[in-house]
Design a protein around this motif. Structure first.
Motif, PDB file in Angstrom:
ATOM      1  N   LEU A 185       0.845  -1.189   0.000  1.00  0.00           N
ATOM      2  CA  LEU A 185       0.000   0.000   0.000  1.00  0.00           C
ATOM      3  C   LEU A 185       0.884   1.244   0.000  1.00  0.00           C
ATOM      4  CD1 LEU A 185      -2.560  -1.108   2.742  1.00  0.00           C
ATOM      5  CD2 LEU A 185      -2.935  -1.137   0.264  1.00  0.00           C
ATOM      6  N   ILE A 186       0.277   2.390  -0.313  1.00  0.00           N
ATOM      7  CA  ILE A 186       0.989   3.663  -0.309  1.00  0.00           C
ATOM      8  C   ILE A 186       0.350   4.580   0.729  1.00  0.00           C
ATOM      9  CG2 ILE A 186       1.521   5.737  -1.651  1.00  0.00           C
ATOM     10  CD1 ILE A 186       3.142   3.319  -2.534  1.00  0.00           C
ATOM     11  N   VAL A 187       1.181   5.274   1.471  1.00  0.00           N
ATOM     12  CA  VAL A 187       0.700   6.314   2.376  1.00  0.00           C
ATOM     13  C   VAL A 187       1.271   7.645   1.903  1.00  0.00           C
ATOM     14  CG1 VAL A 187       0.812   7.285   4.701  1.00  0.00           C
ATOM     15  CG2 VAL A 187       0.395   4.840   4.389  1.00  0.00           C
ATOM     16  N   LYS A 188       0.376   8.594   1.652  1.00  0.00           N
ATOM     17  CA  LYS A 188       0.778   9.974   1.362  1.00  0.00           C
ATOM     18  C   LYS A 188       0.499  10.792   2.611  1.00  0.00           C
ATOM     19  CE  LYS A 188       0.343  13.629  -2.101  1.00  0.00           C
ATOM     20  NZ  LYS A 188      -0.211  13.990  -3.446  1.00  0.00           N
ATOM     21  N   LEU A 191      -0.171   1.692  -7.103  1.00  0.00           N
ATOM     22  CA  LEU A 191      -0.266   1.592  -8.559  1.00  0.00           C
ATOM     23  C   LEU A 191       0.835   0.730  -9.170  1.00  0.00           C
ATOM     24  CD1 LEU A 191      -1.156   5.113 -10.042  1.00  0.00           C
ATOM     25  CD2 LEU A 191      -2.482   3.005 -10.191  1.00  0.00           C
ATOM     26  N   ALA A 192       1.981   0.670  -8.492  1.00  0.00           N
ATOM     27  CA  ALA A 192       3.116  -0.055  -9.052  1.00  0.00           C
ATOM     28  C   ALA A 192       2.852  -1.556  -9.178  1.00  0.00           C
ATOM     29  CB  ALA A 192       4.365   0.184  -8.211  1.00  0.00           C
ATOM     30  N   ILE A 193       1.845  -2.059  -8.494  1.00  0.00           N
ATOM     31  CA  ILE A 193       1.529  -3.489  -8.615  1.00  0.00           C
ATOM     32  C   ILE A 193       1.052  -3.805 -10.033  1.00  0.00           C
ATOM     33  CG2 ILE A 193      -0.008  -5.331  -7.807  1.00  0.00           C
ATOM     34  CD1 ILE A 193      -0.027  -3.929  -5.070  1.00  0.00           C
ATOM     35  N   GLU A 194       0.150  -2.989 -10.559  1.00  0.00           N
ATOM     36  CA  GLU A 194      -0.396  -3.216 -11.904  1.00  0.00           C
ATOM     37  C   GLU A 194       0.292  -2.374 -12.969  1.00  0.00           C
ATOM     38  OE1 GLU A 194      -2.348  -5.505 -12.684  1.00  0.00           O
ATOM     39  OE2 GLU A 194      -3.518  -6.047 -10.911  1.00  0.00           O
ATOM     40  N   GLY A 217     -12.426  -4.301 -27.039  1.00  0.00           N
ATOM     41  CA  GLY A 217     -11.641  -5.519 -27.242  1.00  0.00           C
ATOM     42  C   GLY A 217     -10.227  -5.449 -26.722  1.00  0.00           C
ATOM     43  N   ALA A 218      -9.960  -4.519 -25.789  1.00  0.00           N
ATOM     44  CA  ALA A 218      -8.606  -4.380 -25.248  1.00  0.00           C
ATOM     45  C   ALA A 218      -8.369  -5.277 -24.037  1.00  0.00           C
ATOM     46  CB  ALA A 218      -8.340  -2.926 -24.865  1.00  0.00           C
ATOM     47  N   GLY A 219      -9.382  -6.044 -23.650  1.00  0.00           N
ATOM     48  CA  GLY A 219      -9.225  -6.945 -22.517  1.00  0.00           C
ATOM     49  C   GLY A 219      -9.336  -6.221 -21.194  1.00  0.00           C
ATOM     50  N   LYS A 220      -8.884  -6.872 -20.152  1.00  0.00           N
ATOM     51  CA  LYS A 220      -8.991  -6.321 -18.808  1.00  0.00           C
ATOM     52  C   LYS A 220      -7.849  -5.347 -18.549  1.00  0.00           C
ATOM     53  CE  LYS A 220      -9.514  -7.599 -13.943  1.00  0.00           C
ATOM     54  NZ  LYS A 220      -9.554  -8.702 -12.963  1.00  0.00           N
ATOM     55  N   VAL A 221      -8.188  -4.099 -18.287  1.00  0.00           N
ATOM     56  CA  VAL A 221      -7.204  -3.071 -17.957  1.00  0.00           C
ATOM     57  C   VAL A 221      -7.477  -2.608 -16.529  1.00  0.00           C
ATOM     58  CG1 VAL A 221      -6.300  -0.778 -18.522  1.00  0.00           C
ATOM     59  CG2 VAL A 221      -7.018  -2.327 -20.361  1.00  0.00           C
ATOM     60  N   PRO A 222      -6.484  -2.675 -15.648  1.00  0.00           N
ATOM     61  CA  PRO A 222      -6.707  -2.263 -14.254  1.00  0.00           C
ATOM     62  C   PRO A 222      -7.093  -0.793 -14.165  1.00  0.00           C
ATOM     63  CG  PRO A 222      -4.634  -3.461 -14.503  1.00  0.00           C
ATOM     64  CD  PRO A 222      -5.123  -3.158 -15.876  1.00  0.00           C
ATOM     65  N   GLY A 223      -7.651  -0.407 -13.015  1.00  0.00           N
ATOM     66  CA  GLY A 223      -8.007   0.989 -12.782  1.00  0.00           C
ATOM     67  C   GLY A 223      -6.826   1.909 -12.997  1.00  0.00           C
ATOM     68  N   LEU A 224      -7.084   3.063 -13.578  1.00  0.00           N
ATOM     69  CA  LEU A 224      -6.018   3.965 -14.012  1.00  0.00           C
ATOM     70  C   LEU A 224      -5.630   5.003 -12.964  1.00  0.00           C
ATOM     71  CD1 LEU A 224      -7.242   4.607 -17.681  1.00  0.00           C
ATOM     72  CD2 LEU A 224      -5.694   2.820 -16.842  1.00  0.00           C
ATOM     73  N   LEU A 225      -5.978   4.754 -11.714  1.00  0.00           N
ATOM     74  CA  LEU A 225      -5.614   5.671 -10.632  1.00  0.00           C
ATOM     75  C   LEU A 225      -5.603   4.905  -9.324  1.00  0.00           C
ATOM     76  CD1 LEU A 225      -8.636   7.997  -9.702  1.00  0.00           C
ATOM     77  CD2 LEU A 225      -8.835   5.667 -10.510  1.00  0.00           C
ATOM     78  N   PRO A 226      -4.967   5.457  -8.278  1.00  0.00           N
ATOM     79  CA  PRO A 226      -5.011   4.786  -6.978  1.00  0.00           C
ATOM     80  C   PRO A 226      -6.412   4.888  -6.376  1.00  0.00           C
ATOM     81  CG  PRO A 226      -3.275   6.475  -7.082  1.00  0.00           C
ATOM     82  CD  PRO A 226      -4.160   6.684  -8.258  1.00  0.00           C
ATOM     83  N   ILE A 227      -6.766   3.913  -5.584  1.00  0.00           N
ATOM     84  CA  ILE A 227      -8.035   3.935  -4.850  1.00  0.00           C
ATOM     85  C   ILE A 227      -7.711   4.152  -3.373  1.00  0.00           C
ATOM     86  CG2 ILE A 227     -10.082   2.622  -4.197  1.00  0.00           C
ATOM     87  CD1 ILE A 227     -10.027   3.529  -7.129  1.00  0.00           C
ATOM     88  N   GLN A 255       2.264   6.305 -14.188  1.00  0.00           N
ATOM     89  CA  GLN A 255       2.858   4.969 -14.163  1.00  0.00           C
ATOM     90  C   GLN A 255       2.373   4.236 -15.414  1.00  0.00           C
ATOM     91  OE1 GLN A 255       5.239   5.198 -11.142  1.00  0.00           O
ATOM     92  NE2 GLN A 255       4.697   3.055 -11.377  1.00  0.00           N
ATOM     93  N   PHE A 256       3.207   3.340 -15.932  1.00  0.00           N
ATOM     94  CA  PHE A 256       2.889   2.671 -17.196  1.00  0.00           C
ATOM     95  C   PHE A 256       2.970   1.154 -17.075  1.00  0.00           C
ATOM     96  CE2 PHE A 256       4.459   6.900 -18.147  1.00  0.00           C
ATOM     97  CZ  PHE A 256       3.587   7.352 -19.123  1.00  0.00           C
ATOM     98  N   ARG A 257       2.265   0.495 -17.964  1.00  0.00           N
ATOM     99  CA  ARG A 257       2.368  -0.960 -18.107  1.00  0.00           C
ATOM    100  C   ARG A 257       2.213  -1.289 -19.579  1.00  0.00           C
ATOM    101  NH1 ARG A 257      -1.767  -4.463 -15.367  1.00  0.00           N
ATOM    102  NH2 ARG A 257      -1.828  -5.793 -17.179  1.00  0.00           N
TER     103      ARG A 257
END
Length: 391
Positions: free
Chosen positions: A45-48, A128-131, A98-108, A239-241
């Motif tokens: 997890l991240i703490v800001k 975010l670094a996990i995905e 048709g791009a398949g499963k893309v994780p959420g594009l921001l931290p929750i 962050q990119f994948r």
């Protein structure tokens, strides 16, 4: 670390699991820290943590007030339903093409806490670094620039005119970004004489970006095409994948958008971009984020010749594509005005973008030039000539 421990207790109870804290960044001007929390048998997890230096606690200081307001905006954004709503909507969008499963594009956000004046705050966020394990590669090449523009297009589409989701109640800036004129008078006065043209046009550009238009000697407010800006859309906040099995775009190409798509979805190099740091979210035109991105973060060669036009076309394509998709998912029983984006032509995009470049360059001229500054100055001069922005 007391705020970190308090957040973990709120999340996991009085006896949080064993964990290790790793310091990964200091906030701008020493206003706090970012920690990665590694938890046994769980995702990190991240703490800001917001904790301004005591020497900064001067209520009359414009810079200090601006920073505290930014943390108020960010904590309110994470406390609202907006982040998870956007994450769900973008996942559905990508599946639909048709791009398949893309994780959420921001931290929750999992937990958020702050004092009343936002002089101290802490946010427990998904990592975010996990995905999205890849940080910025430096100045963005075409496939990473495309990924960033696509994410911005999806963000601006989702918050378009509050059509699909209400903006966080009372929790966003009246203007997106951190360089808008109202809070940057010191920088305006610091513009050097050889860039005086930027000072002269500042007020007109500011009014334009607020939506004011002059017609027949009268001034009216045009509320069309407004959205929420991210407000700090530089590569350091991304962050990119890369989709598994996708190949990088050829290094000797990159100025023609159509050369780079690796499949029928049109996603360049299979690269996706997530975005973080929502301190400066606020109202504006989406191309203000785009202008900031292109000036601050992309390889200068991408802006040569027709490069700027092609990047703007790419953004516009994905913005309209996302708007059409979100409209198709909206409950038909909801009574809303007819869609405005059919009038949001590429010509309008180009005009708004030119003024957005002009406005950001005004800030840079007084604060200190960086990024693609030669491009920004030349483009600002063109804007003044093309739009008769002289005063």
């Amino acid at each position: 670390m007391s705020e970190v421990d308090a957040l973990l207790r709120r999340r996991f109870g009085p006896k949080p699991p064993k964990h290790r804290s790793e310091h990964i960044a200091t906030l701008w001007s020493g206003y706090g820290h970012i920690w990665r929390i590694t938890i046994q048998n769980s995702p990190s997890l991240i703490v800001k943590q917001v904790d301004p230096p005591r020497s900064s606690l001067t209520p009359s200081d414009e810079s200090h007030r601006r920073k505290l307001e930014s943390y108020r905006v960010e904590t309110n954004f994470y406390n609202s339903p907006a982040p998870e709503s956007w994450a769900t909507a973008t996942a559905s969008f990508y599946e639909s093409i048709g791009a398949g499963k893309v994780p959420g594009l921001l931290p929750i956000a999992l937990e958020v806490q702050s004092d009343e004046k936002f002089t101290r705050a802490a946010m427990l966020l998904s990592d975010l670094a996990i995905e999205f394990p890849n940080g910025s590669p430096g100045d963005l090449d075409l496939e990473h620039a495309h990924a960033a523009l696509r994410t911005l297009g999806l963000f601006h589409a989702f918050f378009w005119e509050e059509r699909f989701v209400k903006w966080p109640a009372g929790g966003y800036g009246a203007q997106g970004g951190y360089w808008y004129l109202d809070t940057r008078m010191k920088e305006l006065e610091a513009i050097p004489p050889h860039m005086e043209f930027l000072r002269k046009m500042a007020d007109r550009a500011d009014k334009y970006l607020k939506g004011f238009r002059e017609e027949g000697g009268a001034v009216r407010k045009d509320d069309r095409f407004r959205t929420l800006l991210h407000g700090d859309s530089k590569d350091e906040n991304m962050q990119f994948r890369r989709k598994r099995g996708s190949k990088s775009a050829p290094k000797n190409k990159g100025r023609n958008n159509e050369e780079q798509s690796d499949d029928s979805t049109g996603i360049t190099g299979g690269v996706h971009c997530a975005i973080l740091d929502f301190q400066y979210i606020g109202e504006g035109y989406g191309v203000q984020d785009v202008a900031y991105l292109l000036i601050s973060s992309v390889q200068s060669r991408l802006l040569d010749n027709k490069g700027e036009t092609q990047l703007l076309q790419y953004y516009h394509h994905w913005l309209i594509k996302a708007l059409d998709f979100f409209e198709s998912q909206r409950p038909k029983s909801v009574d809303v005005p007819p869609p405005s984006w059919h009038e949001y032509t590429f010509k309008v995009v180009e005009e708004q973008y030119a003024v957005a470049v002009l406005d950001f360059t005004r800030f840079l001229a007084g604060w200190g030039m960086w990024g693609n500054s030669k491009y920004a100055i030349a483009r600002s001069e063109e804007c003044i000539a093309e739009m008769a922005f002289e005063t």
